[in-house]
Design a protein around this motif. Sequence first.
Motif, PDB file in Angstrom:
ATOM      1  N   GLU A  28       0.881  -1.200  -0.189  1.00  0.00           N
ATOM      2  CA  GLU A  28      -0.135  -0.132  -0.080  1.00  0.00           C
ATOM      3  C   GLU A  28       0.841   1.315   0.003  1.00  0.00           C
ATOM      4  O   GLU A  28       2.072   1.327   0.783  1.00  0.00           O
ATOM      5  CB  GLU A  28      -0.963  -0.071   1.150  1.00  0.00           C
ATOM      6  N   ILE A  29       0.629   2.291  -0.696  1.00  0.00           N
ATOM      7  CA  ILE A  29       1.130   3.620  -0.843  1.00  0.00           C
ATOM      8  C   ILE A  29       0.358   4.371   0.093  1.00  0.00           C
ATOM      9  O   ILE A  29      -0.776   4.697  -0.144  1.00  0.00           O
ATOM     10  CB  ILE A  29       1.363   4.019  -2.372  1.00  0.00           C
ATOM     11  N   ALA A  30       1.026   5.419   0.734  1.00  0.00           N
ATOM     12  CA  ALA A  30       0.535   6.245   1.508  1.00  0.00           C
ATOM     13  C   ALA A  30      -0.550   7.084   0.729  1.00  0.00           C
ATOM     14  O   ALA A  30      -0.382   7.599  -0.278  1.00  0.00           O
ATOM     15  CB  ALA A  30       1.321   7.051   2.498  1.00  0.00           C
ATOM     16  N   ASP A  31      -1.587   7.309   1.467  1.00  0.00           N
ATOM     17  CA  ASP A  31      -2.495   8.523   0.956  1.00  0.00           C
ATOM     18  C   ASP A  31      -1.912   9.905   0.776  1.00  0.00           C
ATOM     19  O   ASP A  31      -0.671  10.313   1.462  1.00  0.00           O
ATOM     20  CB  ASP A  31      -3.791   8.605   1.778  1.00  0.00           C
ATOM     21  N   TRP A  54      10.083   5.417   6.599  1.00  0.00           N
ATOM     22  CA  TRP A  54       9.324   5.128   5.523  1.00  0.00           C
ATOM     23  C   TRP A  54       9.550   6.082   4.284  1.00  0.00           C
ATOM     24  O   TRP A  54      10.442   7.008   4.324  1.00  0.00           O
ATOM     25  CB  TRP A  54       7.759   5.395   5.774  1.00  0.00           C
ATOM     26  N   LEU A  55       9.071   5.410   3.197  1.00  0.00           N
ATOM     27  CA  LEU A  55       9.393   6.255   1.991  1.00  0.00           C
ATOM     28  C   LEU A  55       8.257   6.960   1.400  1.00  0.00           C
ATOM     29  O   LEU A  55       7.441   6.260   0.594  1.00  0.00           O
ATOM     30  CB  LEU A  55      10.105   5.222   1.002  1.00  0.00           C
ATOM     31  N   PRO A  56       8.237   8.302   1.354  1.00  0.00           N
ATOM     32  CA  PRO A  56       7.172   8.977   0.407  1.00  0.00           C
ATOM     33  C   PRO A  56       7.575   8.940  -0.779  1.00  0.00           C
ATOM     34  O   PRO A  56       8.638   8.653  -1.404  1.00  0.00           O
ATOM     35  CB  PRO A  56       7.273  10.254   1.166  1.00  0.00           C
ATOM     36  N   ILE A  57       6.499   9.321  -1.797  1.00  0.00           N
ATOM     37  CA  ILE A  57       6.756   9.223  -3.195  1.00  0.00           C
ATOM     38  C   ILE A  57       7.810  10.235  -3.654  1.00  0.00           C
ATOM     39  O   ILE A  57       8.712  10.088  -4.674  1.00  0.00           O
ATOM     40  CB  ILE A  57       5.337   9.648  -3.805  1.00  0.00           C
ATOM     41  N   LYS A  58       7.814  11.565  -3.042  1.00  0.00           N
ATOM     42  CA  LYS A  58       8.978  12.427  -3.294  1.00  0.00           C
ATOM     43  C   LYS A  58      10.404  12.039  -2.953  1.00  0.00           C
ATOM     44  O   LYS A  58      11.112  12.355  -3.772  1.00  0.00           O
ATOM     45  CB  LYS A  58       8.650  13.924  -2.463  1.00  0.00           C
TER      46      LYS A  58
END
Length: 221
Positions: A5-8, A56-60
């Motif tokens: 799952e990718i964070a909202d 954790w890894l954000p999309i940015k």
Amino acid sequence: MTIKEIADDNLQPKSFEWTDESQLMIDNTLKQYPVGRQASAVIPLLNIAQRQNSNWLPIKAIELIADTLDMPRIRVLEVATFYTMFNLIPVGKWFLQPCTTTPCWLRGSHEVMSCIKDKLGLFEDYATTSDGQFTLLEVECLGVCANAPVLQINDNVYEDLNYDLTAKLIQNLKNGERPKYGSMSNRQGSMPKDGPTSLISLKKSDGVPAWWAKKKPAAKG
């Protein structure tokens, strides 16, 4: 392979930049790869970014890694979603990863899982306690089968667990204490639980085992 799952969007930061410490580690890492092969450093850079951003890894961060390594962003995301060690959603301060593969299961990993459910109310992967302190992720083999069952917490592995020892470990973490990792039953290495069964009569003399000291030199031919 995992399905992650990718964070909202509301959890995603608007930007992500390398800190000076991270940039220094990146510079040192890239020196290990030939010119034009910097994409091979994607896993080390994912690790650096995740440690910089509270595990954790954000999309940015994915996008910045791709730009740093001059590779397509989708390629970086493919790697991040493949390996369980990378998290694409926020996790708690204490990231609990119990192993439930066959050796741990045979040695009682169900007790560890039951304790986590009873004491923390966590029942599924990436579930996090309301205070944000604990996150659960059931994982495959952690490579410490001889001391099963085991539980990895952040970077450390705790071994020889049962329900009561897991409960004590969780309570210590709640109290802000970080117990020494390794065997929770005070077993040394991977010796049998009742103590060593081999080499127990071995004595040393001046740093040389007694049996070796008594050994006759080979005859010269």
